[in-house]
Design an enzyme around this catalytic site. Structure first.
Site, short mmCIF file in Angstrom:
data_model
loop_
_atom_site.label_atom_id
_atom_site.label_comp_id
_atom_site.label_asym_id
_atom_site.label_seq_id
_atom_site.Cartn_x
_atom_site.Cartn_y
_atom_site.Cartn_z
CG HIS A 53 -1.82 1.21 1.28
ND1 HIS A 53 -2.98 1.31 0.55
CD2 HIS A 53 -1.71 2.37 1.97
CE1 HIS A 53 -3.55 2.47 0.79
NE2 HIS A 53 -2.81 3.14 1.65
CG HIS A 104 -9.61 3.78 3.56
ND1 HIS A 104 -10.12 3.79 4.83
CD2 HIS A 104 -8.27 3.98 3.72
CE1 HIS A 104 -9.17 3.99 5.72
NE2 HIS A 104 -8.04 4.12 5.07
#
Length: 748
Positions: A53, A104
């Site tokens: 990420h 997200h």
């Protein structure tokens, strides 16, 4: 002996590097960089900063090509681009606009409300960190089937989280998407976009420069929520029962964020900041290492000065925590008192936690002991780079050969009529008011266009009416059939949607959502989508200003449809002259711009009626899209409405253009295509449905001819129905009933 010194004396100590998501070779590389084993705090920092990420270790080799694009927009200079918190572009009159879209996804599956809410909060702080006032948000969403129990678990919470956080901040939600497909079951996509406005001279960058400058942490206190949060969750594949690791999802406080926004903007106005960074993924690990590596290369931090909500947190937990509503600023010593005074005025806690040094090292101490001594660039920027193997799977031949053109299709007027109704009521095409009514779309009074319009539009100057328009789009089915073309189709649709309102498309941000990078077939999809997007932007002459990559979006062996969401931002000189998306008056001519071909593979018709996915997606002509956009921009004032054709084709465009004002139309398909079914449901690109008053027809036709855009006159607006030749008539009340009933019935 302090912790760092101790680490050099016992190199054989077992460390939980694998539990933190590091690979054996990555752990070995850390030891090589440091010349010893890492301390537990250093290990924590590297593990989150080298996660998929945060480090983009599987994707960065493909993302570099976006840097080859011109850094100019059609109206000016790109003031900040890839590598910053968000891209910043010149929109004229001394104004700049910053925008970015991020994901997200995994946190929103684990805890839907907080996962979605903190996704909004994080992207807003990215925009704020550039020196801009956030002015609007958008939310591209993807869910599993509407009737699936897990969709009923995650969807209401995600929508409430997006709406709750944005509404509390007083930010209008001006657009987005809500798409349903079985591949998103167990892995919903929650992408969040924010737009901010600033004057050119107010631009701020994330760097720690000036030896002796003070490092100030301000905002909310640091807690145990989100330890390893998105950085860990977004870097692994979920199994059938969910994620193997369940770090706590961040907990948002939008009222604290609102104070943080106003406090930060006042600090900017007072000229008190030399560098600034928000604390999002990887928390303090990210902020300290990125600020130091982008500045003079050295920073010293006293970690025990960090205000805590939980006094039991260990130093490595403080460094990994992704608690929300926090910022880190670099401030000259003479300005610290004024900085702290503004924070006190806004009731925002602020503490000097360190200073900029010339050591070239990031030093972090905890109660007098050194727990971190690393080269900051090795944490923030020099993480692993993987050349993941990728290959076009043989199964693509079978998939692309199975086109939708051979599927049984309706031919009678009655069957065509029922198909229009069925598609209008389908989850992907139905009215999304159940979702969007939970968002405040008009707060602050500058919203010009919002859902269900083709794009969102915001006025940014109340004197001149200068405005910007934004759209996000992606058809994952098209990307599954051909990821290169699918990415360009997403780009083309967003570009076209911005143009339908009369804005000039300027720049792109993207959120590239894919399955596991450890699968060569998925990496091929990703590589092809990047290549397609880069080539498309080059042809359209617009830059990619930044974006986000989200990998490991799959449940077990089932990857999501490749979903390269593309956001396009455009500028319009006078928002009062924008073109609406819906029919506004009777007796206006209905024209179809562009050409209709028999392109049904990957279409909403094939998906809804046959559950079919196969063949090749529609062809895309970016040259044609560019000409169409120029025509639409030059036709502001001539057109009474403009609505793009995409999912559901002409039939759905007629439905969506008729219902907002309950203005029907009588149309003929004879000149669109010789097969009425193809005319109604083809999803050929580069098409827009427009209406023109009779007095402007000649002038508009001349403009269209100059731009080489085909024009077909298909009918006239008016009445309370959609009448199609002598094939069928659909009363608008009946269509509206079908279109609006789906989500309330499923989610009541």
């Amino acid at each position: 002996m302090d912790t760092v010194a101790l680490a050099a004396t016992d190199p054989g100590r077992d460390q939980p590097w694998a539990d933190l998501g590091l690979k054996a070779d990555e752990y070995a590389r850390i030891r090589e960089i440091l010349g010893r084993r890492p301390t537990s705090s250093e290990l924590a920092m590297y593990s989150v900063m080298w996660s998929e990420h945060c480090s983009y270790k599987s994707s960065k080799v493909h993302l570099r090509q976006f840097g080859e694009l011109p850094q100019e927009t059609p109206v000016g200079t790109m003031l900040a681009g890839i590598g910053e918190n968000a891209g910043v572009i010149d929109v004229g009159q001394g104004y700049a606009v910053t925008f970015k879209v991020e994901s997200h996804n995994h946190p929103s599956y684990v805890e839907p409300y907080q996962g979605a809410a903190t996704g909004v909060g994080g992207i807003v702080r990215d925009i704020l960190a550039m020196g801009a006032r956030p002015v609007a948000v958008m939310d591209p969403l993807r869910f599993g089937p509407l009737d699936a129990p897990d969709t009923h678990r995650v969807l209401p919470g995600i929508v409430a989280g997006v709406g709750g956080y944005g509404n509390c901040l007083g930010l209008p939600n001006i657009g987005g998407e809500a798409v349903f497909d079985s591949t998103y079951l167990g892995n919903p996509l929650v992408n969040a976009l924010c737009v901010g406005v600033l004057r050119h001279e107010d631009l701020h960058l994330a760097k720690a420069s000036g030896v002796g400058n003070q490092v100030i942490l301000y905002g909310a206190r640091t807690g145990g929520d989100g330890i390893g949060g998105v950085s860990v969750l977004a870097s692994e594949t979920f199994d059938a029962e969910g994620p193997a690791k369940r770090p706590s999802v961040q907990v948002g406080d939008p009222f604290m964020e609102k104070l943080l926004i106003e406090c930060t903007l006042e600090i900017f106005a007072a000229g008190l900041v030399a560098g600034i960074q928000d604390l999002g993924g990887a928390g303090l690990s990210c902020a300290t290492s990125e600020l130091a590596s982008a500045g003079d290369g050295g920073m010293h931090v006293e970690l025990d000065r960090v205000p805590l909500r939980d006094s039991t947190l260990a130093p490595e937990e403080i460094l990994m925590s992704e608690s929300q509503e926090r910022m880190m600023a670099v401030v000259e010593p003479d300005d610290v008192e004024a900085f702290l005074a503004i924070c006190a005025k806004w009731d925002v806690e602020a503490v000097v936690v360190g200073e900029v040094t010339d050591t070239g090292r990031l030093h972090i101490d905890w109660h007098g002991e050194r727990v971190v001594d690393v080269p900051p660039r090795s944490v923030a920027h020099d993480g692993p780079t993987y050349q993941r193997p990728f290959a076009r799977p043989d199964s693509m031949d079978v998939l692309q050969a199975d086109g939708a053109e051979a599927l049984p299709r309706p031919s009678s007027g009655a069957d065509l009529r029922s198909t229009v109704l069925r598609l209008a009521a389908s989850p992907n095409l139905c009215d999304k008011s159940w979702i969007t009514d939970q968002y405040d779309r008009y707060v602050r009074g500058n919203t010009v266009l919002a859902q269900p319009a083709d794009s969102g539009m915001i006025r940014i100057d109340e004197q001149t009416n200068l405005g910007v328009s934004v759209a996000t789009d992606c058809n994952g089915r098209f990307a599954r059939l051909d990821p290169y073309t699918g990415a360009q189709l997403a780009l083309a649709e967003s570009y076209r949607n911005v143009a339908t309102g009369g804005a000039r498309p300027l720049a792109v941000s993207d959120c590239l959502n894919f399955g596991s990078p450890e699968d060569p077939a998925v990496m091929w999809q990703f590589a092809e989508a990047c290549r397609g997007l880069k080539d498309g932007c080059a042809e359209l002459g617009i830059p990619v200003t930044g974006g986000n990559v989200s990998l490991y979006n799959q449940t077990g062996e089932t990857a999501i449809l490749p979903t390269p969401v593309v956001a396009v931002l455009g500028v319009i000189d006078d928002v009062t002259r924008r073109t609406p998306s819906a029919f506004t008056e009777a007796a206006h001519r209905v024209l179809l711009l562009g050409e209709t071909r028999e392109e049904l593979s990957g279409s909403e018709w094939a998906h809804v009626v046959h559950g079919h996915l196969g063949g090749r997606p529609p062809a895309v002509s970016l040259e044609g899209e560019r000409a169409l956009a120029e025509l639409l921009r030059e036709s502001v004032g001539l057109l009474s409405s403009a609505h793009d054709l995409s999912d559901g084709g002409l039939a759905q465009a007629l439905v969506e253009a008729s219902l907002p004002g309950m203005v029907g139309a009588k149309v003929s398909l004879a000149d669109v295509h010789d097969d009425p079914f193809v005319a109604l449901f083809s999803e050929s690109t580069g098409r827009v449905l427009v209406t023109v008053p009779d007095g402007q027809l000649t002038r508009f036709a001349s403009l269209a001819g100059r731009h080489g855009v085909p024009v077909t006159t298909i009918g006239t607006t008016g009445g309370g129905a959609i009448e199609v030749d002598d094939l069928f008539t659909l009363a608008l009340l009946e269509v509206r009933s079908a279109w609006t009933a789906t989500l309330p019935a499923a989610l009541a």
